[in-house]
Design a protein around this motif. Structure first.
Motif, PDB file in Angstrom:
ATOM      1  N   LEU A 432       0.831  -1.208   0.000  1.00 13.16           N
ATOM      2  CA  LEU A 432       0.000   0.000   0.000  1.00 13.16           C
ATOM      3  C   LEU A 432       0.863   1.254   0.000  1.00 13.16           C
ATOM      4  O   LEU A 432       1.888   1.302   0.689  1.00 13.16           O
ATOM      5  N   CYS A 433       0.423   2.278  -0.761  1.00 12.33           N
ATOM      6  CA  CYS A 433       1.087   3.581  -0.666  1.00 12.33           C
ATOM      7  C   CYS A 433       0.448   4.364   0.470  1.00 12.33           C
ATOM      8  O   CYS A 433      -0.750   4.653   0.444  1.00 12.33           O
ATOM      9  N   HIS A 434       1.267   4.704   1.436  1.00 10.60           N
ATOM     10  CA  HIS A 434       0.752   5.368   2.628  1.00 10.60           C
ATOM     11  C   HIS A 434       0.321   6.803   2.327  1.00 10.60           C
ATOM     12  O   HIS A 434      -0.490   7.384   3.032  1.00 10.60           O
ATOM     13  N   ASP A 435       0.830   7.362   1.237  1.00 13.52           N
ATOM     14  CA  ASP A 435       0.505   8.757   0.927  1.00 13.52           C
ATOM     15  C   ASP A 435      -0.764   8.921   0.094  1.00 13.52           C
ATOM     16  O   ASP A 435      -1.539   9.845   0.311  1.00 13.52           O
ATOM     17  N   CYS A 436      -0.989   8.026  -0.882  1.00 11.86           N
ATOM     18  CA  CYS A 436      -2.149   8.248  -1.765  1.00 11.86           C
ATOM     19  C   CYS A 436      -3.151   7.099  -1.760  1.00 11.86           C
ATOM     20  O   CYS A 436      -4.216   7.203  -2.364  1.00 11.86           O
ATOM     21  N   GLY A 437      -2.823   5.996  -1.122  1.00 13.34           N
ATOM     22  CA  GLY A 437      -3.789   4.902  -1.047  1.00 13.34           C
ATOM     23  C   GLY A 437      -3.710   3.915  -2.191  1.00 13.34           C
ATOM     24  O   GLY A 437      -4.448   2.941  -2.230  1.00 13.34           O
ATOM     25  N   TRP A 438      -2.770   4.139  -3.138  1.00 15.58           N
ATOM     26  CA  TRP A 438      -2.576   3.162  -4.226  1.00 15.58           C
ATOM     27  C   TRP A 438      -2.190   1.809  -3.624  1.00 15.58           C
ATOM     28  O   TRP A 438      -1.511   1.749  -2.599  1.00 15.58           O
ATOM     29  N   SER A 439      -2.640   0.738  -4.227  1.00 14.89           N
ATOM     30  CA  SER A 439      -2.109  -0.566  -3.822  1.00 14.89           C
ATOM     31  C   SER A 439      -1.828  -1.403  -5.062  1.00 14.89           C
ATOM     32  O   SER A 439      -2.445  -1.204  -6.113  1.00 14.89           O
ATOM     33  N   ALA A 477       8.953   3.097  -6.074  1.00 17.68           N
ATOM     34  CA  ALA A 477       8.150   4.222  -5.588  1.00 17.68           C
ATOM     35  C   ALA A 477       6.723   4.023  -6.077  1.00 17.68           C
ATOM     36  O   ALA A 477       6.466   3.236  -6.978  1.00 17.68           O
ATOM     37  N   CYS A 478       5.794   4.748  -5.489  1.00 14.55           N
ATOM     38  CA  CYS A 478       4.398   4.615  -5.867  1.00 14.55           C
ATOM     39  C   CYS A 478       4.205   5.035  -7.323  1.00 14.55           C
ATOM     40  O   CYS A 478       4.595   6.133  -7.709  1.00 14.55           O
ATOM     41  N   PRO A 479       3.640   4.186  -8.177  1.00 16.40           N
ATOM     42  CA  PRO A 479       3.442   4.536  -9.587  1.00 16.40           C
ATOM     43  C   PRO A 479       2.472   5.712  -9.756  1.00 16.40           C
ATOM     44  O   PRO A 479       2.495   6.384 -10.778  1.00 16.40           O
ATOM     45  N   ASP A 480       1.624   5.988  -8.778  1.00 13.53           N
ATOM     46  CA  ASP A 480       0.643   7.067  -8.913  1.00 13.53           C
ATOM     47  C   ASP A 480       1.186   8.406  -8.427  1.00 13.53           C
ATOM     48  O   ASP A 480       0.971   9.431  -9.052  1.00 13.53           O
ATOM     49  N   CYS A 481       1.851   8.424  -7.257  1.00  9.40           N
ATOM     50  CA  CYS A 481       2.238   9.709  -6.679  1.00  9.40           C
ATOM     51  C   CYS A 481       3.735   9.804  -6.437  1.00  9.40           C
ATOM     52  O   CYS A 481       4.209  10.795  -5.873  1.00  9.40           O
ATOM     53  N   ALA A 482       4.494   8.792  -6.831  1.00  6.20           N
ATOM     54  CA  ALA A 482       5.949   8.800  -6.707  1.00  6.20           C
ATOM     55  C   ALA A 482       6.437   8.797  -5.266  1.00  6.20           C
ATOM     56  O   ALA A 482       7.630   8.925  -5.000  1.00  6.20           O
TER      57      ALA A 482
END
Ligand code: ADP
Ligand code: ZN
Ligand code: ZN
Length: 736
Positions: A432-439, A477-482
Motif C-alpha cells: 500500500l502507498c501510505h501517501d495516496c492509497g494506491w495498492s 516508488a508509488c506509480p501514482d504519486c511517486a
C-alpha cells in the motif's frame, strides 16, 4: 477388400467429443472390449480403449482400420470399466477422457503394462572393498553398512535411513552399489504388533469384520482417537481373507511416517500412488494392483482408479479433505467414486475423519451409513484445551499479541514445540502507498471496480499474484504519486517467521508452506531436522495434517478473521474443519496440548459454537442452515462455467446454454432444476480470462442429470460454445 460383415470396434478416444469412434479390425471380437488400441485419427495417431464391439453398419467398408492392438488381454474390464462408464455418465464427460484420466500417463501413451517387480539394492564387490574408506557417519557410509551382505528393498531402506536415495545415487555413480529387480512378493517385513484397541476402536473393528457386501461406514473420531489404528486392523483382516485393500489419503497426508507405520504393522509390501512419483513408478503400482500382486495400495486422489481384482476394503482417510475433488478436466470426487466402486465391488468403504463433511454426516445420521464414533483420544493423550484471545485494541507485533508471544515463550521454555498457523503465505497480503492509497493489483486478475491485490514476498522485494502466479519486482516508488512510502500491509507466514526468528533466536523457526516446501519431501526433511527439540513451526494449512509431532504443545491460530466473512456457502464448513484439524495437532502424545485462537471477533457465532460444542454442534447448525437455504446435501448442484479473453462471450454462451436447458426442462415441471445466472463468477477475471457461470440446483439428482443429459448435445453444438472455454462441474465444491 475388408470383410463387410466383420464387427466394428467402438473406441473411446481422449477427445472432448461426447461419442465413440468406429474402426475396423481383423478378427474383432467381444474380448477386444477394454483393450487399448492405436488408431489413426486425422493426420495423427491416438491411443484409445475399445468400449464396445458393434455390428457393422452400411458404412463399415469406409471405416479405417486400427493400427494395432496394444494389450494381449483387456486392460480395463469388469467392475473398473463399468464404474468408469458410470463416472462418464455422472460427470457427463466423454468416456475417452474419463478413461484417460483413470489410466496412469505411461499407459495412456500406449506403453505396455510394466513388470511389477520391486527394486532392491546391494553392494558391489568394489563397494564391499571400499566400505571402510567411506567417511564414518556419512549417509553413503551408513547406507553401505546397511547393504553390506544384505539385499534390501527400497521400502525397507525408506524406513531405515532418511535421505537414502541421494546416498544410493552417490554409491551407484561410483560403482559401489547396484539396483536389482526382485519379485514384489519376496519383500515382506515381519509384522509388528500395535497397541491393543480401546472399546470404541474394537467396536469399529468388529463392525467392519461383520460387514457383508457393500457397507459404507463413517468412522467419526476426534483427532488422535486412533482412527489409523482401526484402519490397520481392518486392513489386516482384509489381507487375512486374501483380499486387497485400497487406502486413500489427502495429498499432504501421505507422509513417509505414515507409510513406515503401515509397512511395519502389516507385514506386506505397501504400494504407493501419489503425484510425486514419476510415470514409470505410477504405472508399476497400477500394474501390480491389476495383477493382484499389490495387496495394499496407499495413494492420493487418483489412486481411486486402482484396479482391484481381489478387492476387500476401501478406506478414505480425512474424507472431508478438499484435495479429493479434482478441480479441472474430469471433475470427479475420489470419495464419492470410492463409494460407487465399493457398491459395485460389494465391499465395505470406510470413511474416516475428525471433521466429516456435512454431506457424509448427513448420510450417517440418516442411517444410510454405519455410524462409528471414537469420542476420546487414544492412550494417554488428552483433548487440547482451546482458548480465544481477544485482540481488539491490543497492540500487535506482526499480527501477534503479547499474550501469544508470552505463551510461545512459556512453551519453548518447558521444552515443547509451537505451531503458528496463518493461512496466508507470503510476506504481506497487500502493498500500500501510505501517501495516496494506491495498492499493487494484479494486471491479469480482477476487474476495474474490483482489483485483486498482489501478495508481497521476499521481505517486500517481490510481488506475486496467488490467483494466476504473475510475479514482478516491487516498484521502488508509488506509480501514482511517486511517494517512497510503500508499506506492506497485514501479515503472511514469511513476515511471522521473520518476527519470530528475531524474537526467539535461541530456537529453530521453520516455515512450512507452498513457498518453502515446494518439493514433497522438503517438509519431511525440515521436520526431521527439528526432531524433538524445542522450536517453532510457522505455516499454512499444509500444517493441518501430515507428520505427527509428539512434542507439539501449543498451537497458535492467527488471522482467521477473513474466513469468518467469506461468501461461499461452504466457507464456514471449511474453516471449522481447518480450525479443528490444526488444533488437533497439539497434545497428541504425552505432552498436553493448548490452542490459542487469536481473533478480533471473539463473539462470532462460528467460534462460539466450535469452542462451546465442538465440530458436531457446528455441523448440526450448519446443516439446518443448508436445509433452509436449499444447499447441498439438501439439493444437488451442477455448475456450468465459461471463460474467454473478453467479458461478452462467456455470458452469451451461458445465456444460450440456459435456453437449451429451459427447452428440455419443460417435461420435468416443478422438479426441473432451478437455474441461476448467467452471472460473473465470484472471481470475475483470472489470468486474463473473463469468467462467468450458470448454476443448476435440483431437489433430486435424477432430475438434474436427466435435464443435463437431454440438453448437453445442443449445448455442445452451440455456435457460442466455440468462442469460450467451458466446463461442467457436477457437485461443485467451490462456486468460483
Ligand atoms: P488418528 O488417526 O485418529 O489421528 P492414530 O491412529 O494416529 O489416530 O492414533 C493416535 C496416536 O495414539 C498414535 O500414536 C497411536 O499409536 C496411538 N494409539 C492409537 N490407538 C491406541 C490404543 N488403543 N492404545 C494406545 N495408543 C493408541
Ligand atoms: Zn502513492
Ligand atoms: Zn493474477
Amino acid at each position: 477388400m475388408p470383410d463387410p460383415v466383420a464387427p466394428v470396434l467402438q473406441v473411446a478416444l481422449p477427445l472432448p467429443l461426447p461419442r465413440l469412434f468406429d474402426y475396423r479390425a481383423p478378427d474383432a471380437g467381444a474380448d477386444d472390449v477394454g483393450r487399448r488400441v492405436r488408431v489413426p485419427f486425422g493426420p495423427r495417431e491416438l491411443v484409445g480403449v475399445v468400449a464396445a464391439v458393434g455390428p457393422a453398419g452400411a458404412d463399415a467398408p469406409e471405416l479405417r482400420p486400427i493400427s494395432e492392438r496394444l494389450d494381449p488381454a483387456p486392460l480395463l474390464h469388469g467392475e473398473l470399466l463399468a464404474s468408469l462408464q458410470w463416472l462418464s455418465r455422472y460427470t457427463h464427460a466423454p468416456l475417452g477422457e474419463v478413461l484417460a484420466t483413470a489410466l496412469p500417463a505411461a499407459l495412456r501413451r500406449g506403453e505396455p503394462l510394466p513388470d511389477a517387480h520391486a527394486w532392491a539394492w546391494r553392494l558391489t564387490g568394489a563397494g564391499a572393498a571400499a566400505l571402510p574408506g567411506l567417511r564414518a557417519g556419512s549417509r553413503p557410509r551408513r547406507l553401505a553398512e546397511l547393504l553390506h551382505g544384505a539385499l534390501r528393498d527400497e521400502d525397507a531402506l525408506g524406513a531405515l535411513l532418511e535421505g537414502w536415495r541421494a546416498a544410493a545415487r552417490t554409491l551407484l555413480g561410483r560403482g559401489l552399489a547396484e539396483r536389482v529387480a526382485v519379485p514384489a512378493s519376496q519383500v515382506a517385513p515381519a509384522p509388528q504388533p500395535g497397541p491393543s484397541p480401546g472399546d470404541e476402536q474394537q467396536a469399529a473393528i468388529d463392525a467392519l469384520r461383520e460387514a457383508a457386501g457393500f457397507a459404507p461406514m463413517l468412522l467419526d473420531g476426534v483427532t488422535g482417537s486412533g482412527k489409523t489404528e482401526v484402519y490397520l486392523h481392518a486392513i489386516a483382516d482384509c489381507l487375512a481373507r486374501g483380499r486387497q485393500a485400497l487406502v486413500l489419503v489427502p495429498e499432504i497426508g501421505l507422509t513417509p511416517q505414515l507409510l513406515a507405520r503401515f509397512r511395519a504393522r502389516l507385514g506386506v509390501p505397501v504400494h504407493v500412488a501419489h503425484s510425486g512419483l514419476n510415470d514409470g513408478e505410477r504405472a508399476r503400482t497400477w500394474a501390480a494392483a491389476w495383477r493382484g500382486e499389490a495387496r495394499v495400495v496407499v495413494g492420493t486422489r487418483s489412486a481411486v482408479f486402482t484396479p482391484l481384482p481381489d478387492a476387500g476394503l476401501i478406506v478414505v482417510d480425512e474424507e472431508h479433505d478438499a484435495s479429493y475433488k479434482q478441480q479441472d478436466g474430469i471433475r470427479y470426487h475420489a470419495r464419492d467414486f470410492a463409494l460407487v466402486r465399493g457398491r459395485a465391488l460389494g465391499i465395505p468403504v470406510l470413511l474416516g475423519s475428525a471433521t466429516p463433511s456435512l454431506e457424509t454426516l448427513h448420510n450417517a445420521t440418516a442411517g444410510r451409513y454405519h455410524y462409528l464414533r471414537l469420542s476420546r483420544r487414544a492412550g494417554v493423550a488428552q483433548a487440547p484445551e482451546v482458548r480465544v484471545a481477544d485482540v481488539r485494541k491490543r497492540p500487535l507485533d506482526a499480527g501477534l499479541s503479547q499474550q501469544m508471544l508470552a505463551a510461545i515463550r512459556g512453551e519453548l521454555d518447558a521444552g515443547g514445540q509451537v505451531l503458528v498457523f496463518r493461512n496466508r503465505r507470503g510476506y504481506a497480503p497487500v502493498l500500500l502507498c501510505h501517501d495516496c492509497g494506491w495498492s499493487a493489483q494484479c494486471p491479469h486478475c480482477g476487474t476495474a471496480g474490483q482489483g485483486r491485490p498482489m501478495t508481497v514476498h521476499a521481505q517486500g522485494r517481490r510481488l506475486q499474484c496467488h490467483h494466476c502466479g504473475h510475479r514482478r519486482p516491487s516498484p521502488p516508488a508509488c506509480p501514482d504519486c511517486a511517494s517512497l512510502a510503500l508499506q506492506p500491509q497485514g501479515v503472511g507466514t514469511e513476515r511471522i517467521e521473520e518476527v519470530l526468528a528475531a524474537r526467539f533466536g535461541d530456537v529453530p523457526v521453520l516455515r512450512i508452506d507452498r513457498g518453502s516446501t515446494r518439493r514433497r519431501d522438503a517438509m519431511e526433511r525440515l521436520l526431521g531436522e527439528l526432531g524433538e527439540r524445542p522450536g517453532i513451526l510457522v505455516g499454512t494449512q499444509m500444517l493441518a495434517k501430515g507428520h505427527d509431532l509428539a512434542q507439539l504443545g501449543l498451537v497458535c491460530v492467527v488471522g482467521i478473521d477473513e474466513g469468518l466473512y467469506s461468501a461461499d456457502f461452504r466457507s464456514h464448513e471449511k474453516l471449522a474443519q481447518l480450525l479443528i484439524q490444526v488444533a488437533g495437532r497439539a497434545g497428541r502424545a504425552q505432552r498436553p496440548g493448548r490452542v490459542l485462537l487469536q481473533t478480533h471477533h471473539p463473539d462470532h457465532p462460528l467460534l462460539a459454537m466450535l469452542i462451546g460444542g465442538g465440530y458436531h454442534a457446528f455441523a448440526a447448525d450448519a446443516l439446518a442452515l443448508r436445509e433452509a437455504a436449499g444447499f447441498p446435501p439438501f439439493a444437488h448442484l451442477a455448475l456450468l462455467r465459461a471463460e474467454a479473453r473478453h467479458a461478452g462471450p462467456p455470458l452469451a454462451f451461458l445465456q444460450a446454454a440456459r435456453q437449451a436447458l429451459e427447452a428440455v426442462a419443460d417435461g420435468h415441471g416443478d422438479a426441473a432444476p432451478a437455474l441461476s445466472g448467467p452471472m460473473p463468477a465470484p472471481m470475475p477475471r483470472r489470468a486474463g480470462m473473463h469468467r462467468a457461470q450458470l448454476l443448476l440446483s435440483a431437489d433430486a439428482r435424477r432430475d438434474l442429470h436427466a435435464v443435463l443429459r437431454a440438453a448437453l448435445p445442443a449445448i455442445h453444438a452451440l455456435p457460442e460454445a466455440r468462442r469460450v472455454r467451458w466446463s461442467l462441474d457436477v457437485d461443485p465444491v467451490d462456486l468460483y
